[in-house]
Design a protein around this motif. Sequence first.
Motif, mmCIF file in Angstrom:
data_model
loop_
_atom_site.group_PDB
_atom_site.id
_atom_site.type_symbol
_atom_site.label_atom_id
_atom_site.label_comp_id
_atom_site.label_asym_id
_atom_site.label_seq_id
_atom_site.Cartn_x
_atom_site.Cartn_y
_atom_site.Cartn_z
ATOM 1 N N ASP A 1 -70.370 -53.103 16.782
ATOM 2 C CA ASP A 1 -71.802 -53.308 16.927
ATOM 3 C C ASP A 1 -72.572 -52.061 16.504
ATOM 4 O O ASP A 1 -73.588 -52.144 15.808
ATOM 5 C CB ASP A 1 -72.124 -53.682 18.377
ATOM 6 N N GLU A 2 -72.089 -50.886 16.897
ATOM 7 C CA GLU A 2 -72.747 -49.638 16.519
ATOM 8 C C GLU A 2 -72.657 -49.413 15.012
ATOM 9 O O GLU A 2 -73.620 -48.958 14.383
ATOM 10 C CB GLU A 2 -72.102 -48.468 17.269
ATOM 11 N N ALA A 3 -71.507 -49.736 14.415
ATOM 12 C CA ALA A 3 -71.374 -49.591 12.964
ATOM 13 C C ALA A 3 -72.342 -50.508 12.227
ATOM 14 O O ALA A 3 -72.937 -50.123 11.204
ATOM 15 C CB ALA A 3 -69.937 -49.887 12.541
ATOM 16 N N MET A 4 -72.539 -51.718 12.744
ATOM 17 C CA MET A 4 -73.478 -52.654 12.108
ATOM 18 C C MET A 4 -74.912 -52.181 12.278
ATOM 19 O O MET A 4 -75.755 -52.384 11.390
ATOM 20 C CB MET A 4 -73.281 -54.051 12.690
ATOM 21 N N ARG A 5 -75.209 -51.545 13.394
ATOM 22 C CA ARG A 5 -76.546 -50.972 13.560
ATOM 23 C C ARG A 5 -76.767 -49.832 12.568
ATOM 24 O O ARG A 5 -77.844 -49.707 11.986
ATOM 25 C CB ARG A 5 -76.731 -50.456 14.988
ATOM 26 N N THR A 6 -75.751 -49.008 12.397
ATOM 27 C CA THR A 6 -75.872 -47.871 11.490
ATOM 28 C C THR A 6 -76.120 -48.317 10.060
ATOM 29 O O THR A 6 -76.869 -47.671 9.316
ATOM 30 C CB THR A 6 -74.594 -47.009 11.557
ATOM 31 N N THR A 7 -75.532 -49.426 9.653
ATOM 32 C CA THR A 7 -75.646 -49.909 8.280
ATOM 33 C C THR A 7 -76.677 -51.028 8.122
ATOM 34 O O THR A 7 -76.731 -51.664 7.067
ATOM 35 C CB THR A 7 -74.274 -50.424 7.800
ATOM 36 N N TRP B 1 -64.407 -59.176 6.234
ATOM 37 C CA TRP B 1 -64.996 -58.416 5.126
ATOM 38 C C TRP B 1 -66.284 -57.724 5.590
ATOM 39 O O TRP B 1 -66.509 -56.539 5.294
ATOM 40 C CB TRP B 1 -65.274 -59.349 3.955
ATOM 41 N N ILE B 2 -67.117 -58.449 6.324
ATOM 42 C CA ILE B 2 -68.370 -57.862 6.818
ATOM 43 C C ILE B 2 -68.074 -56.702 7.758
ATOM 44 O O ILE B 2 -68.708 -55.636 7.674
ATOM 45 C CB ILE B 2 -69.213 -58.944 7.524
ATOM 46 N N ALA B 3 -67.112 -56.892 8.665
ATOM 47 C CA ALA B 3 -66.762 -55.818 9.596
ATOM 48 C C ALA B 3 -66.219 -54.601 8.847
ATOM 49 O O ALA B 3 -66.549 -53.451 9.175
ATOM 50 C CB ALA B 3 -65.725 -56.319 10.604
ATOM 51 N N GLY B 4 -65.380 -54.845 7.837
ATOM 52 C CA GLY B 4 -64.859 -53.725 7.054
ATOM 53 C C GLY B 4 -65.955 -52.974 6.323
ATOM 54 O O GLY B 4 -65.953 -51.733 6.281
ATOM 55 N N VAL B 5 -66.907 -53.707 5.754
ATOM 56 C CA VAL B 5 -68.034 -53.060 5.069
ATOM 57 C C VAL B 5 -68.831 -52.198 6.045
ATOM 58 O O VAL B 5 -69.195 -51.055 5.746
ATOM 59 C CB VAL B 5 -68.934 -54.127 4.411
ATOM 60 N N ALA B 6 -69.111 -52.750 7.232
ATOM 61 C CA ALA B 6 -69.883 -51.994 8.226
ATOM 62 C C ALA B 6 -69.163 -50.704 8.613
ATOM 63 O O ALA B 6 -69.773 -49.632 8.681
ATOM 64 C CB ALA B 6 -70.129 -52.867 9.458
ATOM 65 N N ARG B 7 -67.862 -50.801 8.863
ATOM 66 C CA ARG B 7 -67.121 -49.620 9.308
ATOM 67 C C ARG B 7 -67.010 -48.579 8.195
ATOM 68 O O ARG B 7 -67.157 -47.375 8.438
ATOM 69 C CB ARG B 7 -65.735 -50.036 9.793
ATOM 70 N N VAL B 8 -66.746 -49.026 6.974
ATOM 71 C CA VAL B 8 -66.588 -48.074 5.867
ATOM 72 C C VAL B 8 -67.885 -47.323 5.610
ATOM 73 O O VAL B 8 -67.902 -46.085 5.505
ATOM 74 C CB VAL B 8 -66.111 -48.817 4.600
ATOM 75 N N PHE B 9 -68.987 -48.045 5.518
ATOM 76 C CA PHE B 9 -70.251 -47.377 5.211
ATOM 77 C C PHE B 9 -70.745 -46.552 6.403
ATOM 78 O O PHE B 9 -71.386 -45.521 6.213
ATOM 79 C CB PHE B 9 -71.303 -48.404 4.791
ATOM 80 N N ALA B 10 -70.466 -47.010 7.631
ATOM 81 C CA ALA B 10 -70.894 -46.234 8.800
ATOM 82 C C ALA B 10 -70.138 -44.916 8.900
ATOM 83 O O ALA B 10 -70.652 -43.942 9.463
ATOM 84 C CB ALA B 10 -70.695 -47.053 10.073
ATOM 85 N N ASP B 11 -68.914 -44.868 8.363
ATOM 86 C CA ASP B 11 -68.113 -43.646 8.430
ATOM 87 C C ASP B 11 -68.408 -42.682 7.288
ATOM 88 O O ASP B 11 -67.881 -41.562 7.284
ATOM 89 C CB ASP B 11 -66.618 -44.000 8.423
#
Length: 908
Positions: free
Chosen positions: A286-292, A496-506
């Motif tokens: 959830d935090e990664a999706m907020r960040t992105t 795929w959406i979760a992976g995108v969120a985590r990669v870009f948030a990091d």
Amino acid sequence: MTDLRLVPAALAAWATAFLSVEASPGATLRGAGVAVVLLAVVLGVVVLGAVVLGAVVLDGTPRGTRWVRRGATAAASGPSAGSARATTSDRAVPRLPGGSGTRALVRAVARAPGQVVLVVACVAAVLVSAGAQSVDRAALADLAGTGATATVTATVRSAVVPRTNPWSGATDRHEVRVALDVLTARGVTTAARGPVVVTGSGEGWIDLAYGATVVVTGRLDVQGDRTVLRADTPPRVVERPGAFLRGVDAMRQGLLEATDGLSPQARGLVPGVAVGDTSRLDPELDEAMRTTSLTHVTAVSGGHFAIVVACVAALCVLARAPRWARVVVTGAAMAGFVVLVHPEPSVLRAAAMGVVGVVGIALGRPSRAVAALGAGVVVLLVVDPWLARSYGFVLSVAATAGLALLTAPIARRLSPWCGRTAAHVLAVPVAAQAACAPVLVLLDPSVSTWSVPANVVAAPALGPATVLGVLATLVAPWWPAAATALGWTAGLFTGWIAGVARVFADLPGARLPWPGGPGGTALLAVATAVLLAVVLRSRALREAGERRAVRRASSPSLRERASRAVRAVRHTWSWDRRPPWRPAGAVRGGARRSSGRVVPVLLVASALVLLVVLVRPLVVRGGSVPQDWVVVACDVGQGDALVLRSGPAAAVVVDVGPPGDAADRCLDRLGVETVDLLVLSHFHADHVGGLDGVLRGRTVERALVTGTADPAAQTERTLGALEDADVPVQVAQARAVGGAGGPEGAVPGHGGSSGGASAGVRWEVLQAGAGRGTSAAAGTDLVESDGGANDASVVLLVHVAGLDVVALGDLEDAGQTALARTLARRGSGPVDVVKVAHHGSATQSDRLAEVLSPTVALVSSGENTYGHPTDRALDLYRGVGATVLRTDTCGTFALVVRDGVLAAAGCG
């Protein structure tokens, strides 16, 4: 040309609603009366003006004036004109002798009164609605303002949302939104209206179904713009929802059961994408999706409605359904989807905005979308004027307006460089981000750096995930195996959406700090407007795009270039195997020369990509925290984490925030490798939950803890983690002192013992609640306390870089009163910095604030259901002359001392 005729009416309705919901019912109704009278006057003036203008035009028209029917290709003249005018159904207008200028003037004069009438009518409608609803809500508002205990009969209007208890760290709290029907308080029962958020702990919350009638007792309170009822027991169901709503609830529960055995991301994201249920969404994801800026994926938005409507419309086209059937089927599908995801205010906003977008696209007239948006805004504000103060409503309208107004111009400017399709794909998230970013700064003072590329990469997966998730929901009650299969397939796309969120948030610099408040919003809005003006209005960029378009039109297509490349490869292969009698042609050399040109270009392009992706963000990785920081308040959400510098790579850390790695990341950002002293003020999860991350990868010399083992389970986990990390533990006692970072860094003593350091940090325990005991190594003597953990907080006075810093933990009324008495008895004077007690709750001691009289008051808080920080706490410390800095609006910020002057960095 964009149709902006309804924009003034929408803005006027919005401003009226924004002001009227805060006014008294009587004042609002009086304003409504004035608006209605003004509307009648304006209408009378308009009618009279129209009659006069018509008479003047007719009187000034000579005989033989040609009359033209709108849409006609020829004009009638003479006597036949009158006949045509009398018999035709089309509106006939005289062709004025003054030419086009006169006709334009007449049209302008005719339109202006119409705009005035429309604006006044919208204002009057909003005032009447707000006044009538305020009367119904008055009793509830009065009782909530005084914190009265009440029993309410209400209808459940949302899904039950689980919340993490900040004291225990367990997810044992719940909240649900209800619509009030009957209110009983102070011995009086009355009919009342208004939304109430019911919150509490215990069993039985999950069984509350949408649409059920419940009775619940608790204490009313006001949290910002919400009315909250804190219940001691779960609501009691007195009437079940109807059969239709029970069927909807069966579908939603069936989806949760069908996806229960899937991967963690699918368990949380598939129900979120399909029906907006985020109860099982992983907090880190959830935090990664907020960040992105990918939270719109699980917040049912206009995009979800557009996907559903597009699928239904496509099926109607395949079935060759007539237009009326397509309209009926599409409308029914949208209505059914609203019921499926629950018609909460945010969902209704999304539905309205989705309809606006679909209508604009279907008509092929983006300009009409703005007019439809204005009409939708007016209607929604008349129905619910309180939407004017809803961030969700603001974001929904801003995003739709941005898409309607900015997508086409941005796509036109990008298309010469990347083609029409790619330009439109890029323009959609750019337009939405440009419109929403200034509003988001009010909620989170930062800018999402990678939001546009993250949304572009994630977008292809949203449609299939939504469609498959909705299908799984529809079949879940009757065919669970099929629902599981559909949910598993949808999980591939949500993965795929979760992976995108985590990669870009990091990625480095994923979220950059930005000034908060109205000033930060205005600054970002101006910066965005300037950038858009440069991109869209620059003649140089336009001419460069035109030259690029000409070159693209005259150059071979991608398909043709690919065909040539294939032929070249084949020719080279055949050349290597040519018969000895075939002469070597120029093709081989040309291919070699072409290859020689392509390879350097590819190398340069790759280097540029690496430079942009890897090097450029490193420049801003450190954010706004300067190298000479002295005190840092880490943004850990709803919790505390205060860092005081004791050396180049060392610090004293007071509390470590809630579960997660926020405190760990903050210390990494500050370059802290050694924690000279770790102070855990008390054992609530929002102060010790992040301990594992802080202990991992760095040295902790010693820990100072409270003597109250409350809650017991959290205490046991915390002390066990410290023991596993070989950290010496000392139970704090009042008047214990010590130092860190100097050549004589002393170990904390007892009673009046002394110790210190000639440099670095010196500290003293001002208060330690009921704690008593010795080193944990010798067997910590901890005592239980029934609810006294907050008042048992370790209160620390720290001297660092010439500053006096006091950290108050979560002291309640009794603890603050005792501390104020102690400080007054000691004759302690004002201090430089105070970490405000209990995240800025309403329980604050006026006397303690006056004794401390800090220059800076730090408030550490985040998203919560407790209303922290409260206006009372903020006003109290501002009243004693303090500058209040908050992590919920500033993010992580630092205090520095330069030339003997205290300054803040990162919160402005």
